[in-house]
Design a protein around this motif. Sequence first.
Motif, PDB file in Angstrom:
ATOM      1  N   ILE A   1       0.834  -1.211   0.000  1.00 20.78           N
ATOM      2  CA  ILE A   1       0.000   0.000   0.000  1.00 20.78           C
ATOM      3  C   ILE A   1       0.867   1.258   0.000  1.00 20.78           C
ATOM      4  N   ASN A   2       1.882   1.260   0.839  1.00 20.26           N
ATOM      5  CA  ASN A   2       2.715   2.460   0.987  1.00 20.26           C
ATOM      6  C   ASN A   2       3.801   2.579  -0.079  1.00 20.26           C
ATOM      7  N   ASP A   3       4.060   1.493  -0.807  1.00 16.10           N
ATOM      8  CA  ASP A   3       5.037   1.519  -1.909  1.00 16.10           C
ATOM      9  C   ASP A   3       4.360   1.576  -3.273  1.00 16.10           C
ATOM     10  N   TYR A   4       3.089   1.922  -3.278  1.00 13.15           N
ATOM     11  CA  TYR A   4       2.310   1.859  -4.516  1.00 13.15           C
ATOM     12  C   TYR A   4       2.967   2.650  -5.653  1.00 13.15           C
ATOM     13  N   GLU A   5       3.357   3.908  -5.391  1.00 13.74           N
ATOM     14  CA  GLU A   5       3.950   4.752  -6.428  1.00 13.74           C
ATOM     15  C   GLU A   5       5.337   4.257  -6.827  1.00 13.74           C
ATOM     16  N   ILE A   6       6.127   3.830  -5.814  1.00 15.15           N
ATOM     17  CA  ILE A   6       7.471   3.325  -6.105  1.00 15.15           C
ATOM     18  C   ILE A   6       7.387   2.080  -6.987  1.00 15.15           C
ATOM     19  N   ASP A   7       6.467   1.184  -6.643  1.00 13.57           N
ATOM     20  CA  ASP A   7       6.347  -0.071  -7.396  1.00 13.57           C
ATOM     21  C   ASP A   7       5.877   0.177  -8.829  1.00 13.57           C
ATOM     22  N   LYS A   8       5.082   1.235  -9.043  1.00  7.95           N
ATOM     23  CA  LYS A   8       4.661   1.579 -10.404  1.00  7.95           C
ATOM     24  C   LYS A   8       5.861   1.968 -11.259  1.00  7.95           C
TER      25      LYS A   8
ATOM     26  N   ASN B   1       8.963   1.054 -10.710  1.00  5.69           N
ATOM     27  CA  ASN B   1       9.822  -0.122 -10.885  1.00  5.69           C
ATOM     28  C   ASN B   1       9.197  -1.188 -11.775  1.00  5.69           C
ATOM     29  N   GLY B   2       7.906  -1.014 -12.090  1.00 11.44           N
ATOM     30  CA  GLY B   2       7.217  -2.039 -12.871  1.00 11.44           C
ATOM     31  C   GLY B   2       7.066  -3.340 -12.097  1.00 11.44           C
ATOM     32  N   LYS B   3       6.988  -3.213 -10.787  1.00 11.12           N
ATOM     33  CA  LYS B   3       6.943  -4.383  -9.912  1.00 11.12           C
ATOM     34  C   LYS B   3       5.490  -4.780  -9.657  1.00 11.12           C
ATOM     35  N   LYS B   4       5.165  -6.028  -9.856  1.00  6.57           N
ATOM     36  CA  LYS B   4       3.801  -6.509  -9.647  1.00  6.57           C
ATOM     37  C   LYS B   4       3.605  -6.877  -8.182  1.00  6.57           C
ATOM     38  N   THR B   5       2.709  -6.162  -7.528  1.00  6.17           N
ATOM     39  CA  THR B   5       2.387  -6.436  -6.126  1.00  6.17           C
ATOM     40  C   THR B   5       0.874  -6.646  -6.009  1.00  6.17           C
ATOM     41  N   SER B   6       0.402  -6.790  -4.783  1.00  2.00           N
ATOM     42  CA  SER B   6      -1.029  -7.051  -4.574  1.00  2.00           C
ATOM     43  C   SER B   6      -1.899  -5.913  -5.085  1.00  2.00           C
TER      44      SER B   6
ATOM     45  N   PHE C   1      19.990  -9.060   3.999  1.00  2.39           N
ATOM     46  CA  PHE C   1      18.773  -8.646   3.303  1.00  2.39           C
ATOM     47  C   PHE C   1      18.967  -7.397   2.443  1.00  2.39           C
ATOM     48  N   MET C   2      20.150  -6.787   2.491  1.00  4.62           N
ATOM     49  CA  MET C   2      20.358  -5.570   1.702  1.00  4.62           C
ATOM     50  C   MET C   2      20.234  -5.820   0.210  1.00  4.62           C
ATOM     51  N   VAL C   3      20.503  -7.055  -0.202  1.00  8.71           N
ATOM     52  CA  VAL C   3      20.478  -7.381  -1.619  1.00  8.71           C
ATOM     53  C   VAL C   3      19.084  -7.231  -2.223  1.00  8.71           C
ATOM     54  N   LYS C   4      18.039  -7.329  -1.414  1.00  9.12           N
ATOM     55  CA  LYS C   4      16.674  -7.284  -1.945  1.00  9.12           C
ATOM     56  C   LYS C   4      16.353  -5.951  -2.609  1.00  9.12           C
ATOM     57  N   ASP C   5      17.089  -4.881  -2.246  1.00  5.28           N
ATOM     58  CA  ASP C   5      16.761  -3.540  -2.749  1.00  5.28           C
ATOM     59  C   ASP C   5      17.176  -3.325  -4.195  1.00  5.28           C
ATOM     60  N   VAL C   6      17.899  -4.279  -4.776  1.00  5.85           N
ATOM     61  CA  VAL C   6      18.366  -4.093  -6.150  1.00  5.85           C
ATOM     62  C   VAL C   6      17.198  -3.989  -7.130  1.00  5.85           C
ATOM     63  N   GLU C   7      16.102  -4.693  -6.850  1.00  8.21           N
ATOM     64  CA  GLU C   7      14.973  -4.678  -7.786  1.00  8.21           C
ATOM     65  C   GLU C   7      14.135  -3.410  -7.667  1.00  8.21           C
ATOM     66  N   ASP C   8      14.381  -2.609  -6.631  1.00  7.84           N
ATOM     67  CA  ASP C   8      13.615  -1.376  -6.429  1.00  7.84           C
ATOM     68  C   ASP C   8      14.445  -0.126  -6.725  1.00  7.84           C
ATOM     69  N   TYR C   9      15.562  -0.301  -7.399  1.00  3.79           N
ATOM     70  CA  TYR C   9      16.531   0.788  -7.562  1.00  3.79           C
ATOM     71  C   TYR C   9      15.910   2.045  -8.175  1.00  3.79           C
ATOM     72  N   LYS C  10      15.173   1.907  -9.266  1.00  4.66           N
ATOM     73  CA  LYS C  10      14.638   3.079  -9.962  1.00  4.66           C
ATOM     74  C   LYS C  10      13.672   3.870  -9.076  1.00  4.66           C
ATOM     75  N   GLY C  11      12.695   3.172  -8.515  1.00  2.00           N
ATOM     76  CA  GLY C  11      11.715   3.857  -7.669  1.00  2.00           C
ATOM     77  C   GLY C  11      12.338   4.431  -6.412  1.00  2.00           C
ATOM     78  N   ASP C  12      13.266   3.686  -5.784  1.00  2.00           N
ATOM     79  CA  ASP C  12      13.924   4.172  -4.572  1.00  2.00           C
ATOM     80  C   ASP C  12      14.702   5.459  -4.846  1.00  2.00           C
ATOM     81  N   LYS C  13      15.326   5.521  -6.029  1.00  2.00           N
ATOM     82  CA  LYS C  13      16.117   6.706  -6.388  1.00  2.00           C
ATOM     83  C   LYS C  13      15.214   7.927  -6.538  1.00  2.00           C
ATOM     84  N   VAL C  14      14.048   7.738  -7.169  1.00  2.00           N
ATOM     85  CA  VAL C  14      13.109   8.842  -7.375  1.00  2.00           C
ATOM     86  C   VAL C  14      12.554   9.348  -6.046  1.00  2.00           C
TER      87      VAL C  14
END
Length: 668
Positions: free
Chosen positions: A303-310, A312-317, A422-435
Motif C-alpha cells: 500500500i505504501n510503496d504503490y507509487e514506487i512499485d509503479k 519499478n514495474g513491480k507486480k504487487t497485490s 537482506f540488503m540485496v533485496k533492494d536491487v529490484e527497487d533501484y529506480k523507484g527508490d532513487k526517485v
Amino acid sequence: MRRIIEYIDNQNPLKATVVIILSIVLRGIFEGTFENARNLHFQVSLYKAFLFFFLHQFSFYFAAFLIITLVVAVLSKKSVFKAYNFVATFSFIITIPPLIDSLSGGGYVLKYIFSEEEFWATVFNFFNPFFDLSPVGITYGMRIEITLAIIGVFLYVLLTSKNLINSLIAGILTFFVLLFLGSVPYFFLSFFKISHAFAFKSYSLLYEDTQRYSILNLMVLTLVLCFITLLYDSKKAITLFTLRIQKLPFYISLGIVGFVLGYKISGHLWPHPFKNPFDYVALLGMVIALTLSHHFGVLINDINDYEIDKINGKKTSVNGGGLTLNEARVSAGVMFVLALAFYLSLNFDTFILGLATLGLAWIYSVEPLRTKRLYLLSTLTLASISVFCQFIGASLWMKEKTILLYPKDVVLATFLGVAFGFMVKDVEDYKGDKVFGVKTNYTVFGMKVGRIISGIFTGGVFFIIPIILGAPLNVKIWCWVLGLFAGYLASRERFYELPLWALFFLMLIPLAYTYLQRDIKVNFVLRKDNPYSELLGMFQIDREKAFRELNEYLSQDPCDFRFFNQKLLYFLYHFPDSVPEYYERVKGMCRVDDRTFLIMGAYYFRKGDFVSARDMGLKALKAGGVEALAFLEMVEDSLGNYKESYNYSKLARKYKANYRYVFTLINR
C-alpha cells in the motif's frame, strides 16, 4: 419487505460490523449476569474474564455469523457483502437466550457438546419442546434463538432467490452450522480419541481452557474467511493467499527455531510435553499467527510503496495483483486483528511479543517513521522482526523469561544475518527508490559499487554466522562454500531471490541440527499458569504437592479469588483451626466474594454455630451467590426455623442453586 431487504443490502459492511460487536458484548453481559456464572464478566480471574469476553465469545460468534453469511450468499446468489449485512443486522438475536432463561430463574450451564450421545440427542430432540436439553448445555432460550435464525435465513433466501428448495437447504444448513460450532470440541476429542478431562483440563502450552476453545474457534473462523474471500473474487483471493509466498517459509522457520529452542531450554519444566494434543494445536496456531503477521506486513508495504512499485514495474497485490487500495487496507486490518487474536489465544507473553512484531512491520513501511527509506535502519528493522519471530516461538515454553534467557548467540547471528544479508533485496527497487529518496546500497553508492557491497555483505553473513554459533569445522566449511555462491548472486544486477533463499536454508539446516545437539542449560523458575481445574484434581492425587503449587500461585497474586478460596477450603477440610486466621488475613488485604463467605459459613456450621453460619450465608447472598440460598435453607432448618427454610428452598430451586457444592462444604 423488498424495500427493507434493499435497505439492509446496501448498508456499509464496516458499519454493520459494529452491530455484531455490540450484540456480542450485550450477549456476554446478559449471559454472565443471568446464567450460571452470576457474574458480569463470568470469571473471578480478570485475565481469564478478559480472554472469555473478548477472545472466546468473539471468535465463536464471528465464526457463526460468517459461516451463515457463506450459506446465505451461496443459496440466495447474493454478493457476500449483502449476505453479511443481513446477518449482521439481525445478529442482535443472540442477546435473547439469557433474557428468556432469566424468566424461569436462569442459572443454566451453557457449554459445548463433548460426546456422541450429546450430539445425537441434540440432533433428534432440538425441536421437541418436551425434551429437556439443558443437561447438554442447550436452554430453551437458545432453542428459540436458533429457531429464529433458521426462520430468518429461510425467509431471506426465499424472498431474494424465489427458490423454495434453496430456502429449505439454507435453513437446514443454518441449524447444522450452529450445531457444528457447538460441537467442535466433540469432533476434536473424537479425532484424537482422548477424554474431555485430559484435553481441556490437563497441562498444555495453552494453559486455560478458554484459550483452547478460542483457538479452535479461530481456526474455524480463519478457514471460513478463506472461503468467503474465494467466493467474493477468486483471483483476488489467490493474490491474498500467496503474498510474497517465497518469503513466508523464512519467518515461519524462525518461529519454529524459537519453539524448538524454547522446548530444549525449558521443556523439562512441563509435566507431559506433547502428550496433550493442544501442544500441537499451539504450534499450528503460532504458524498461522506468523503467516497472518507476514501477510499484514506485505500488504501495508504494498500500500505504501504503490507509487514506487509503479515506477519499478513491480507486480504487487495492489499494483497488478488485482486488489484496490481499499480492499488491501481492509484485508490488512482483518489480518492484523486475526493475528493478534491468535497470539492472545497462545498466551499473554506471546501476545505482547506478537504485538511488537506487528508494530515493527508497521513502522518499517508507514510514515512518519517508515524506516525502510533510511539506510541501514531499513534492514535493522527487518532483523528485529526476525528476532521477535523466534521469541514468539520460544515464548510458548519460556513465557515471561523469553527475552532474558533465549540464547544470545542465536539472537546475534539472526540479527546480523538479516541486517546485512537482506540488503540485496533492494536491487529490484533501484529506480523507484532513487526517485523517492529511499536510501539503500544502490542509491547511496551507485549501482556498480552497491552491487559489490551487497555481494560482500551477503557472502559475509554466510561466513560469520557459523562462527558466532560455534559450528563444527565441517559445517563452517559448508556454509563458507555456500557463501561464495550467495555473494556472487548478490552482486548481480538481477535479484536471484529463490536461489538465495535456497542457499539460506541449505545453511540453516546443518547449523540448526548441530546447534541443537548441545546441552543448553539455564537456571530459572518458570511461572506455571495452571488451569484451576487441574489443581483441584491434583489435590486428590498428591495433597502436599497441590498445596505447594497453590502457595506458589498465591505468592504471585495473593488476591486471586480462585486460589485463596481453594486454600481456605483446604484448611476447612484438613486444618479447620486455621480457617479464621487465614480468613481475617485475606479479608484484610483482598476483596472477598460470595464463595469466601460460604466457606466461612460452612466452618461455623460444622462447629455448630448456626447463628454465625446464617450471618455468613446472608453476606454470601448479598454478594450475589445463588448457592447461599441452599446453604441458608440448611442453616434455618438446623435452627428449627422451618418456614424460613422452606422459603429459601423454593428460591434455591427456582434459581438453580448448586446443592451438591453446598452439601460438600458442610459434610465432607
